[in-house]
Scaffold this motif. Structure first.
Motif, PDB file in Angstrom:
ATOM      1  N   VAL A 295       0.840  -1.203   0.000  1.00  0.00           N
ATOM      2  CA  VAL A 295       0.000   0.000   0.000  1.00  0.00           C
ATOM      3  C   VAL A 295       0.871   1.248   0.000  1.00  0.00           C
ATOM      4  O   VAL A 295       0.647   2.183  -0.764  1.00  0.00           O
ATOM      5  CB  VAL A 295      -0.966   0.003   1.216  1.00  0.00           C
ATOM      6  N   LEU A 296       1.890   1.251   0.845  1.00  0.00           N
ATOM      7  CA  LEU A 296       2.791   2.404   0.925  1.00  0.00           C
ATOM      8  C   LEU A 296       3.537   2.623  -0.382  1.00  0.00           C
ATOM      9  O   LEU A 296       3.669   3.757  -0.857  1.00  0.00           O
ATOM     10  CB  LEU A 296       3.772   2.231   2.088  1.00  0.00           C
ATOM     11  N   LEU A 297       4.032   1.547  -0.980  1.00  0.00           N
ATOM     12  CA  LEU A 297       4.784   1.680  -2.228  1.00  0.00           C
ATOM     13  C   LEU A 297       3.893   2.169  -3.363  1.00  0.00           C
ATOM     14  O   LEU A 297       4.347   2.919  -4.233  1.00  0.00           O
ATOM     15  CB  LEU A 297       5.458   0.363  -2.587  1.00  0.00           C
ATOM     16  N   ALA A 298       2.634   1.768  -3.360  1.00  0.00           N
ATOM     17  CA  ALA A 298       1.703   2.269  -4.376  1.00  0.00           C
ATOM     18  C   ALA A 298       1.522   3.780  -4.219  1.00  0.00           C
ATOM     19  O   ALA A 298       1.379   4.502  -5.212  1.00  0.00           O
ATOM     20  CB  ALA A 298       0.357   1.556  -4.257  1.00  0.00           C
TER      21      ALA A 298
ATOM     22  N   VAL B 150       3.827   5.867  -3.218  1.00  0.00           N
ATOM     23  CA  VAL B 150       5.045   6.549  -3.684  1.00  0.00           C
ATOM     24  C   VAL B 150       4.910   6.945  -5.146  1.00  0.00           C
ATOM     25  O   VAL B 150       5.254   8.058  -5.530  1.00  0.00           O
ATOM     26  CB  VAL B 150       6.298   5.652  -3.486  1.00  0.00           C
ATOM     27  N   VAL B 151       4.402   6.051  -5.969  1.00  0.00           N
ATOM     28  CA  VAL B 151       4.357   6.304  -7.416  1.00  0.00           C
ATOM     29  C   VAL B 151       3.013   6.839  -7.894  1.00  0.00           C
ATOM     30  O   VAL B 151       2.873   7.182  -9.065  1.00  0.00           O
ATOM     31  CB  VAL B 151       4.721   5.026  -8.210  1.00  0.00           C
ATOM     32  N   ALA B 152       2.024   6.930  -7.007  1.00  0.00           N
ATOM     33  CA  ALA B 152       0.697   7.396  -7.401  1.00  0.00           C
ATOM     34  C   ALA B 152       0.756   8.840  -7.890  1.00  0.00           C
ATOM     35  O   ALA B 152       1.436   9.678  -7.294  1.00  0.00           O
ATOM     36  CB  ALA B 152      -0.269   7.277  -6.234  1.00  0.00           C
ATOM     37  N   ALA B 153       0.048   9.116  -8.967  1.00  0.00           N
ATOM     38  CA  ALA B 153      -0.017  10.486  -9.491  1.00  0.00           C
ATOM     39  C   ALA B 153      -0.692  11.400  -8.478  1.00  0.00           C
ATOM     40  O   ALA B 153      -0.263  12.534  -8.258  1.00  0.00           O
ATOM     41  CB  ALA B 153      -0.762  10.507 -10.815  1.00  0.00           C
ATOM     42  N   GLU B 154      -1.744  10.908  -7.847  1.00  0.00           N
ATOM     43  CA  GLU B 154      -2.441  11.660  -6.808  1.00  0.00           C
ATOM     44  C   GLU B 154      -2.385  10.842  -5.529  1.00  0.00           C
ATOM     45  O   GLU B 154      -2.998   9.778  -5.429  1.00  0.00           O
ATOM     46  CB  GLU B 154      -3.891  11.913  -7.219  1.00  0.00           C
ATOM     47  N   ARG B 155      -1.619  11.320  -4.580  1.00  0.00           N
ATOM     48  CA  ARG B 155      -1.399  10.584  -3.340  1.00  0.00           C
ATOM     49  C   ARG B 155      -2.560  10.789  -2.374  1.00  0.00           C
ATOM     50  O   ARG B 155      -3.115  11.888  -2.302  1.00  0.00           O
ATOM     51  CB  ARG B 155      -0.092  11.042  -2.697  1.00  0.00           C
ATOM     52  N   PRO B 156      -2.918   9.736  -1.614  1.00  0.00           N
ATOM     53  CA  PRO B 156      -3.970   9.895  -0.604  1.00  0.00           C
ATOM     54  C   PRO B 156      -3.578  10.978   0.406  1.00  0.00           C
ATOM     55  O   PRO B 156      -2.386  11.207   0.656  1.00  0.00           O
ATOM     56  CB  PRO B 156      -4.027   8.533   0.083  1.00  0.00           C
ATOM     57  N   ALA B 157      -4.569  11.642   0.995  1.00  0.00           N
ATOM     58  CA  ALA B 157      -4.306  12.763   1.905  1.00  0.00           C
ATOM     59  C   ALA B 157      -3.382  12.371   3.053  1.00  0.00           C
ATOM     60  O   ALA B 157      -2.461  13.116   3.399  1.00  0.00           O
ATOM     61  CB  ALA B 157      -5.622  13.310   2.448  1.00  0.00           C
ATOM     62  N   TRP B 158      -3.590  11.204   3.652  1.00  0.00           N
ATOM     63  CA  TRP B 158      -2.757  10.802   4.785  1.00  0.00           C
ATOM     64  C   TRP B 158      -1.296  10.636   4.365  1.00  0.00           C
ATOM     65  O   TRP B 158      -0.383  10.975   5.109  1.00  0.00           O
ATOM     66  CB  TRP B 158      -3.280   9.511   5.438  1.00  0.00           C
ATOM     67  N   PHE B 159      -1.071  10.124   3.140  1.00  0.00           N
ATOM     68  CA  PHE B 159       0.305   9.943   2.667  1.00  0.00           C
ATOM     69  C   PHE B 159       0.898  11.289   2.251  1.00  0.00           C
ATOM     70  O   PHE B 159       2.085  11.547   2.472  1.00  0.00           O
ATOM     71  CB  PHE B 159       0.356   8.940   1.510  1.00  0.00           C
ATOM     72  N   ALA B 160       0.077  12.150   1.666  1.00  0.00           N
ATOM     73  CA  ALA B 160       0.548  13.488   1.283  1.00  0.00           C
ATOM     74  C   ALA B 160       1.025  14.254   2.515  1.00  0.00           C
ATOM     75  O   ALA B 160       2.040  14.963   2.458  1.00  0.00           O
ATOM     76  CB  ALA B 160      -0.554  14.251   0.557  1.00  0.00           C
ATOM     77  N   GLU B 161       0.316  14.111   3.641  1.00  0.00           N
ATOM     78  CA  GLU B 161       0.743  14.768   4.877  1.00  0.00           C
ATOM     79  C   GLU B 161       2.060  14.193   5.386  1.00  0.00           C
ATOM     80  O   GLU B 161       2.944  14.923   5.839  1.00  0.00           O
ATOM     81  CB  GLU B 161      -0.340  14.632   5.944  1.00  0.00           C
ATOM     82  N   LEU B 162       2.207  12.897   5.284  1.00  0.00           N
ATOM     83  CA  LEU B 162       3.460  12.251   5.663  1.00  0.00           C
ATOM     84  C   LEU B 162       4.600  12.746   4.766  1.00  0.00           C
ATOM     85  O   LEU B 162       5.721  12.974   5.226  1.00  0.00           O
ATOM     86  CB  LEU B 162       3.306  10.735   5.577  1.00  0.00           C
ATOM     87  N   CYS B 163       4.294  12.943   3.491  1.00  0.00           N
ATOM     88  CA  CYS B 163       5.294  13.456   2.551  1.00  0.00           C
ATOM     89  C   CYS B 163       5.718  14.883   2.900  1.00  0.00           C
ATOM     90  O   CYS B 163       6.889  15.247   2.713  1.00  0.00           O
ATOM     91  CB  CYS B 163       4.763  13.399   1.123  1.00  0.00           C
ATOM     92  N   LEU B 164       4.790  15.698   3.393  1.00  0.00           N
ATOM     93  CA  LEU B 164       5.147  17.052   3.818  1.00  0.00           C
ATOM     94  C   LEU B 164       6.196  17.002   4.929  1.00  0.00           C
ATOM     95  O   LEU B 164       7.167  17.761   4.923  1.00  0.00           O
ATOM     96  CB  LEU B 164       3.915  17.815   4.299  1.00  0.00           C
ATOM     97  N   LEU B 165       5.994  16.095   5.880  1.00  0.00           N
ATOM     98  CA  LEU B 165       6.977  15.936   6.962  1.00  0.00           C
ATOM     99  C   LEU B 165       8.305  15.424   6.417  1.00  0.00           C
ATOM    100  O   LEU B 165       9.370  15.924   6.786  1.00  0.00           O
ATOM    101  CB  LEU B 165       6.448  14.977   8.026  1.00  0.00           C
ATOM    102  N   ALA B 166       8.235  14.417   5.546  1.00  0.00           N
ATOM    103  CA  ALA B 166       9.460  13.850   4.975  1.00  0.00           C
ATOM    104  C   ALA B 166      10.241  14.915   4.221  1.00  0.00           C
ATOM    105  O   ALA B 166      11.467  14.997   4.321  1.00  0.00           O
ATOM    106  CB  ALA B 166       9.113  12.683   4.047  1.00  0.00           C
ATOM    107  N   ASP B 167       9.532  15.750   3.479  1.00  0.00           N
ATOM    108  CA  ASP B 167      10.197  16.796   2.701  1.00  0.00           C
ATOM    109  C   ASP B 167      10.791  17.863   3.609  1.00  0.00           C
ATOM    110  O   ASP B 167      11.954  18.243   3.464  1.00  0.00           O
ATOM    111  CB  ASP B 167       9.211  17.430   1.717  1.00  0.00           C
TER     112      ASP B 167
END
Length: 164
Positions: free
Chosen positions: A83-86, A88-105
């Motif tokens: 689920v997590l790897l999907a 990573v490559v998704a054109a539109e990331r789910p909101a919960w993952f997008a928030e995690l990406c904000l922290l990662a960035d």
């Protein structure tokens, strides 16, 4: 000085609003824990980094390969990893993952010494991989990624003359 003033000043200085807010939260938390305690500034072992970790210059592909190896070698639930790897490559990331990406960035990728040389798509993918590491292993995952990059230090992509 109010939060809005700090945010505007930070944006004028080139920092993202997200990064400046996170720094404010961290500073406020740190101040609350160390009221009246003398604090020495942390030593920064790598020029230009705010992380305090000895992160070597690296190509985006090198960082992604190291992160991929850590994720695929982890003992995490395989369905969860898929689920997590999907994401990573998704054109539109789910909101919960997008928030995690904000922290990662803001906390990891934005502090990498070579991040400004990566293309927007490379940076997006590195952020995704780091987000997966954060979700699976937290700060320990980031520390393992740094260790893996240090071990790959002889890779030509980590050469300071060719850090792209």
């Amino acid at each position: 000085m109010q939060l809005g003033e700090v945010t505007l000043r930070s944006e004028r200085e080139g920092e993202s609003a997200v990064r400046s807010r996170i720094r404010l939260w961290l500073d406020a938390d740190s101040a609350a824990r160390t009221v009246n305690a003398p604090v020495d500034p942390p030593a920064d072992p790598s020029p230009g980094l705010g992380t305090g970790l000895p992160v070597p210059h690296a190509r985006a592909a090198t960082v992604m390969e190291a992160a991929r190896a850590l994720v695929t070698g982890s003992r995490a639930d395989r369905r969860r990893v898929r689920v997590l790897l999907a994401c990573v490559v998704a054109a539109e990331r789910p909101a919960w993952f997008a928030e995690l990406c904000l922290l990662a960035d803001a906390l990891v990728v934005g502090e990498h010494p070579s991040a400004d040389r990566w293309s927007p798509e490379e940076r997006r993918l590195v952020v995704g991989w780091v987000a997966v590491l954060l979700e699976l292993s937290g700060e320990a995952g980031v520390e393992r990624l740094v260790d893996a990059l240090v071990r790959r230090g002889s890779d030509a992509g980590n050469d300071r003359r060719n850090p792209g």
